[in-house]
Write an enzyme that holds these catalytic residues in place. Structure first.
Site, PDB file in Angstrom:
ATOM      1  CG  ASP A 188      -2.019  -0.981   1.151  1.00  0.00           C
ATOM      2  OD1 ASP A 188      -2.081  -1.704   0.140  1.00  0.00           O
ATOM      3  OD2 ASP A 188      -2.839  -1.032   2.085  1.00  0.00           O
ATOM      4  CG  ASP A 239     -12.499  -5.018  -3.220  1.00  0.00           C
ATOM      5  OD1 ASP A 239     -11.530  -5.751  -3.491  1.00  0.00           O
ATOM      6  OD2 ASP A 239     -12.399  -3.790  -3.042  1.00  0.00           O
TER       7      ASP A 239
END
Lengths: 261, 215
Positions: free
Chosen positions: A12, A131
C-alpha cells in the site's frame, strides 16, 4: 514442469510512501517503495503489486514517480491499482514502467471503460480487481448455495452485483486477469475464501489472483490447490517479516504446487 | 560506444526494455527511436511489442518502419524480437481476423483459443499464458550463454508462433503442448517471453545480446 503459480506481495502506497509498516530488520528506510520492491525481488517475488491509497488526486503524480523508480531497478512485472479511472491514467502508469493496471471502482461505474482500456492497451495489462462479500452467510446451506456480491470504495459500498457473474462479464469486456479479494476474510488471517476463489476461477478463462485472509503459509498453497487460483497475493505476512517469499515458495512446493524457486 | 536502438512504434513496453538494456553491463548506449536513420545506424536493434497485431503492423507501416526492420534483418547486425515483436516477424497472424506481418521468418501466429486443455491433468488452461514458465534451450546459441537450462522466463501472450521454415527453434516451452519460446536465424533472435520482466535470466539474455556480434 510447467507454468509456475505466482506469489505476489502487495504494497500500500500513500503519497509515495509504503504504509502499513513494512518491517525488515536491515532495511534503511521502511517506507521506501524502491528498497522494499528490491528486497521482494531478491527473495523471489514473481510480481509486485502497488496499491495507491493516496486520497488526494493532486498527489497522484507521486505514484508515477514511484513506478518509474521501481521499474528502473526491479525487473519483474509490476501492477499498479488504486485510482485508475481514465485511459490517460493507464497510459501514464504503463509509460512509467507498470506492466498492468488494476481497475476496480471505475469498472463498476462504467464497464465500457474496461473494454476501451483492453482495446487500447491489450487485455494482458488490464486486471479487474473485484472485492466480494458473502451476502447469505446466515441463510445458505443445503438448498441455498453461498452467494457473493461485489463492493466498491474499499469494500464499503454494496452494488447488488453477483461476483461470479461480474467476473465473467469483465472477462468478456477484455480483462486479462482477475484480482479477487474476499472482504470477509481480508485482515482476518484465517485463509482465503476458497469457495469464492474456486467459483470465480472455474467460471472464467483468464488467470485469477486470490487475495484476502492469508495468515499462514499453508493458506497460500490452499488458494491454489483448493481455490484453483493461478496466483496468490498477500501483504501483511510478508511485510512484518513473519515469512520471507522464499519460505512461502518452499511451503507451496512442499504442498505440491509448482513455483519458481 | 555501441548503440542499441529500440524501435518505438507506440506499442507498450519499450521503456521497460530500455531500462533493462541500460541496466546490463557493457559499453553501450540505448536509444528509443522511430527515426529510420537512427535505427539503420545502430549496432544492434530491438523490436519490442505489446498489444494487438493489427495496431502493431499498422503503426510499423505508417512509420515506414516495416521496411527498416527488414533492412536491419538483411544487414547482418544483431536484431532481437520480443513478444509481439517476435510475432510480427512471422508471415501472418490470425489475430484481428488476419494480419500480414513482416515475413522475416516463415510461419504463422495462431491463437490458444479458449478451450486449451492440459492433456496430463485434463484441466482447462487459462489464457493468456501468463507467468513464469521453463524454457528448454533446444539449441546452443550465444544469447543463452550463462543462462541455466530450463530457466524460467515471464510470459504473457494469447497467441503463439508456428514456424514452417527451416530456421531452428532455439527455445521451447510447454503450455498444454510444446510451443516456440525462441527462434533464431543468422543475426536474428526472437523470443516470446519478456526478458525485461524475467529477473536475472532475462537480464543475462540482454547482456548477451549487447555482447553478440550476430554470428
Amino acid at each position: 514442469m510447467g507454468l509456475a503459480k505466482r506469489i505476489i506481495p502487495c504494497l500500500d502506497v500513500d503519497n509515495g510512501r509504503v504504509v502499513k509498516g513494512v518491517q525488515f530488520v536491515d532495511i534503511r528506510d521502511a517506507g521506501d517503495p524502491v528498497e522494499i520492491a528490491k528486497r521482494y525481488d531478491l527473495e523471489g517475488a514473481d510480481e509486485i503489486t502497488f496499491l495507491d491509497i493516496t486520497a488526494s488526486s493532486d498527489n497522484r503524480e507521486t505514484m508515477v514517480h514511484v513506478v518509474e523508480e521501481v521499474a528502473g531497478q526491479v525487473f519483474i512485472p509490476l501492477t499498479v491499482g488504486g485510482g485508475i479511472r481514465t485511459v490517460d491514467d493507464i497510459r501514464r502508469m504503463l509509460n512509467a514502467g507498470a506492466d498492468k493496471v488494476g481497475i476496480n471502482t471505475a469498472a463498476v461505474s462504467n464497464p465500457e471503460f474496461v473494454r476501451e482500456a483492453a482495446e487500447k492497451f491489450g487485455s494482458q495489462c488490464i486486471v479487474v480487481a473485484i472485492d466480494a462479500k458473502c451476502v447469505n452467510e446466515e441463510t445458505c446451506g443445503k438448498d441455498e448455495p453461498r452467494r457473493w456480491e461485489i463492493f466498491t470504495h474499499g469494500g464499503r459500498k454494496p452494488t447488488g452485483i453477483d461476483a461470479v457473474e461480474w467476473a465473467k462479464k469483465m472477462v468478456k469486456y477484455g480483462a486479462g486477469e482477475i484480482l479477487l479479494t474476499s472482504m470477509d476474510r481480508d485482515g482476518t488471517k484465517t485463509g482465503f475464501d476458497l469457495e469464492l476463489t474456486r467459483a470465480v476461477s472455474d467460471a472464467v478463462t483468464v488467470p485469477v489472483i486470490a487475495s484476502g485472509g492469508v495468515g499462514e503459509l499453508k493458506h497460500l498453497a490452499e488458494g491454489v490447490t483448493e481455490g484453483r487460483a493461478d496466483a496468490v497475493l498477500a501483504a501483511s505476512i510478508f511485510h512484518f517479516g513473519e515469512y520471507t517469499i522464499e519460505e512461502a515458495k518452499r511451503a507451496m512446493a512442499a504442498a505440491g504446487v509448482e513455483v519458481r524457486l | 560506444m555501441n548503440t542499441v536502438a529500440i524501435i518505438d512504434y507506440g506499442m507498450g513496453n519499450l521503456h521497460s526494455v530500455a531500462k533493462a538494456l541500460e541496466h546490463v553491463p557493457g559499453d553501450h548506449n540505448v536509444v528509443v527511436t522511430s527515426d529510420p536513420k537512427q535505427i539503420l545506424a545502430a549496432d544492434r536493434v530491438v523490436l519490442p511489442g505489446v498489444g494487438a497485431m493489427r495496431d502493431c503492423m499498422g503503426e510499423l507501416k505508417r512509420l515506414k518502419l516495416d521496411v527498416v526492420v527488414k533492412q536491419v534483418a538483411d544487414s547482418g547486425r544483431p536484431l532481437l524480437g520480443v513478444c509481439v515483436g517476435m510475432q510480427a516477424m512471422m508471415e501472418r497472424s490470425a489475430e484481428n481476423d488476419g494480419v500480414e506481418c513482416l515475413g522475416i521468418f516463415s510461419g504463422t501466429v495462431e491463437p490458444f483459443g479458449n478451450d486449451l486443455l492440459d492433456p496430463v491433468k485434463d484441466e482447462h488452461l487459462k489464457v493468456p499464458h501468463m507467468g513464469w514458465n521453463q524454457v528448454d534451450q533446444t539449441m546452443p546459441h550465444p544469447l543463452w550463454k550463462d543462462i541455466m537450462p530450463d530457466s524460467r522466463f515471464y510470459f504473457v501472450h494469447s497467441y503463439f508462433v508456428q514456424p514452417s521454415g527451416p530456421e531452428p527453434v532455439a527455445g521451447s516451452v510447454v503450455y498444454g503442448f510444446p510451443i516456440v519460446a525462441a527462434i533464431a536465424k543468422e543475426n536474428i533472435f526472437a523470443v516470446q517471453f519478456h526478458p525485461e520482466k524475467s529477473a536475472q535470466a532475462g537480464l543475462q539474455l540482454y547482456a548477451n545480446f549487447v555482447a553478440w556480434d550476430g554470428q
